[in-house]
Design an enzyme around this catalytic site. Structure first.
Site, PDB file in Angstrom:
ATOM      1  N   ARG A  50       0.796  -1.224   0.000  1.00 39.16           N
ATOM      2  CA  ARG A  50       0.000   0.000   0.000  1.00 39.16           C
ATOM      3  C   ARG A  50       0.831   1.278   0.000  1.00 39.16           C
ATOM      4  NH1 ARG A  50      -2.739  -3.928   1.652  1.00 39.16           N
ATOM      5  NH2 ARG A  50      -0.759  -4.432   2.621  1.00 39.16           N
ATOM      6  N   THR A  51       1.790   1.346   0.918  1.00 43.03           N
ATOM      7  CA  THR A  51       2.488   2.625   1.087  1.00 43.03           C
ATOM      8  C   THR A  51       3.263   2.973  -0.174  1.00 43.03           C
ATOM      9  OG1 THR A  51       2.689   2.054   3.409  1.00 43.03           O
ATOM     10  CG2 THR A  51       4.005   3.904   2.633  1.00 43.03           C
ATOM     11  N   LYS A  79      26.546  -4.408  -1.747  1.00 42.97           N
ATOM     12  CA  LYS A  79      28.025  -4.327  -1.816  1.00 42.97           C
ATOM     13  C   LYS A  79      28.584  -3.639  -0.583  1.00 42.97           C
ATOM     14  CE  LYS A  79      27.389  -3.438  -6.722  1.00 42.97           C
ATOM     15  NZ  LYS A  79      27.405  -2.306  -7.668  1.00 42.97           N
ATOM     16  N   ARG A 100      11.313   3.832   3.348  1.00 45.46           N
ATOM     17  CA  ARG A 100      10.940   2.836   4.372  1.00 45.46           C
ATOM     18  C   ARG A 100      12.190   2.042   4.703  1.00 45.46           C
ATOM     19  NH1 ARG A 100       5.835  -1.160   4.504  1.00 45.46           N
ATOM     20  NH2 ARG A 100       4.900   0.831   5.103  1.00 45.46           N
ATOM     21  N   HIS A 128       5.000   5.874  11.576  1.00 39.12           N
ATOM     22  CA  HIS A 128       4.513   5.739  10.201  1.00 39.12           C
ATOM     23  C   HIS A 128       3.554   6.929   9.970  1.00 39.12           C
ATOM     24  CE1 HIS A 128       3.412   4.077   6.435  1.00 39.12           C
ATOM     25  NE2 HIS A 128       3.082   2.854   6.791  1.00 39.12           N
TER      26      HIS A 128
HETATM   27  N1   CP Z   1      -0.129   0.051   5.878  1.00 35.31           N
HETATM   28  C1   CP Z   1       1.052  -0.266   5.306  1.00 35.31           C
HETATM   29  O1   CP Z   1       2.102   0.306   5.642  1.00 35.31           O
HETATM   30  O2   CP Z   1       0.989  -1.243   4.360  1.00 35.31           O
HETATM   31  P1   CP Z   1       2.208  -1.750   3.467  1.00 35.31           P
HETATM   32  O3   CP Z   1       3.193  -2.408   4.401  1.00 35.31           O
HETATM   33  O4   CP Z   1       1.616  -2.683   2.468  1.00 35.31           O
HETATM   34  O5   CP Z   1       2.834  -0.536   2.848  1.00 35.31           O
END
Ligand code: CP
Length: 300
Positions: A50-51, A79, A100, A128
């Site tokens: 999603r993110t 590396k 991320r 998040h």
């Molecule tokens: N909600 C969320 O962070 O989903 P993903 O891990 O799929 O990005």
């Protein structure tokens, strides 16, 4: 200095509300190529559906081009390249970085190195904030307000970064919290102290059925298998909760079930058709809120 979004505290209450208003405008008209001269780097050191895809959709809808990676196996990290050098390079190639990373604090570290805005798309068990923005947008859309709501957070409150960011964001809006979790996955002390210092009421339970009937929002979370150091402990708690349709008969009509997704077993599929289920719409809201965040950080 560029403005970053690393923790939800990087946006004031007014900036949060402004971002939500902007998201509403993008939802009304999602095709607004106002960033056609910009390049957004999407660098994911951890899996995501999603993110990453909603960020990339948001950037595309704004007319920006997207570069990046979703598998570090194809990058020079294999590396031995450091995060510092990677960020230095990527900030030379792009106008904004979405990152991320599995380590708590990594996004803040990246923001200290980058010459362009950095957005934290999840750092370990820490924060998040863009998930929180779409959670707030979903709460506002379904409840008509953010103030004076009873939020029941359920599941992995120890490792679930989304509940940590949401707790802090909701603290602007006079909430009441119930934390429903097994003993092993309780809300960390620092977040409870944070609420105590702000005189925000909260209580804790292990019993899922206890807090369902008077909640406005039930925020379900997955047990975060990837954060456990002891697989036996994960096995012990992984199926601790399963919310099913029959448990919802006494809930308030306005109550909505949110979940950042992915779900495993914590929401039974028979809940999906209920009027209370909102988790798929919630994920769609991620596109509009991320359009708002990107355009805000790029000054458009
Ligand atoms: N909600 C969320 O962070 O989903 P993903 O891990 O799929 O990005």
């Amino acid at each position: 200095m560029p403005k970053h979004l690393i923790s939800i505290h990087d946006f004031s209450r007014d900036e949060i509300l402004e971002t939500l208003s902007l998201a509403r405008e993008f939802e009304k008209n999602p095709r607004q190529p106002i960033l056609s001269d910009k390049i957004v780097a999407s660098i994911f050191f951890e899996p995501s559906t999603r993110t990453r895809l909603s960020f990339e959709t948001a950037a595309n809808r704004l007319g920006a081009r997207v570069i990046g990676f979703s598998d570090i196996g194809n990058t020079s990290v294999t590396k031995g390249e450091t995060l510092k050098d990677t960020i230095k390079m990527v900030s030379n190639y792009s106008d904004l970085i979405v990152i991320r990373h599995p380590l708590d604090g990594s996004a803040r570290y990246a923001s200290e190195i980058s010459s362009v805005p950095v957005i934290n798309a999840g750092d370990g068990a820490n924060q998040h904030p863009t998930q929180t923005m779409l959670d707030l947008y979903s709460i506002l859309k379904t409840q008509g307000k953010l103030e004076n709501l009873k939020i029941n957070m359920v599941g992995d409150l120890k490792y679930g970064r989304t509940v940590h960011s949401l707790l802090q964001a909701m603290s602007h809006f006079n909430p009441e919290f119930l934390f429903t979790s097994p003993d092993e996955l309780k809300m960390p002390v620092e977040y409870k102290e944070y609420l105590t210092n702000l005189n925000i009421p909260f209580s804790e339970t292990k019993n899922l059925s206890k807090g369902l009937d008077d909640s406005d929002i039930i925020y379900m979370t997955r047990v975060q298998r990837e954060r456990f150091t002891d697989p036996i402990e994960y096995e012990r708690v992984k199926n601790f909760y399963s919310l099913n349709l029959s448990m919802l008969s006494g809930c308030k009509p306005n109550m909505k079930i949110l979940h950042p997704l992915p779900r495993v077993n914590e929401i039974s599929q028979d809940v999906d058709a209920s009027d209370h289920a909102y988790y798929f719409e919630q994920a769609e809201n991620g596109v509009y809120t991320r359009m708002a965040i990107i355009s805000k950080l790029l000054g458009k």
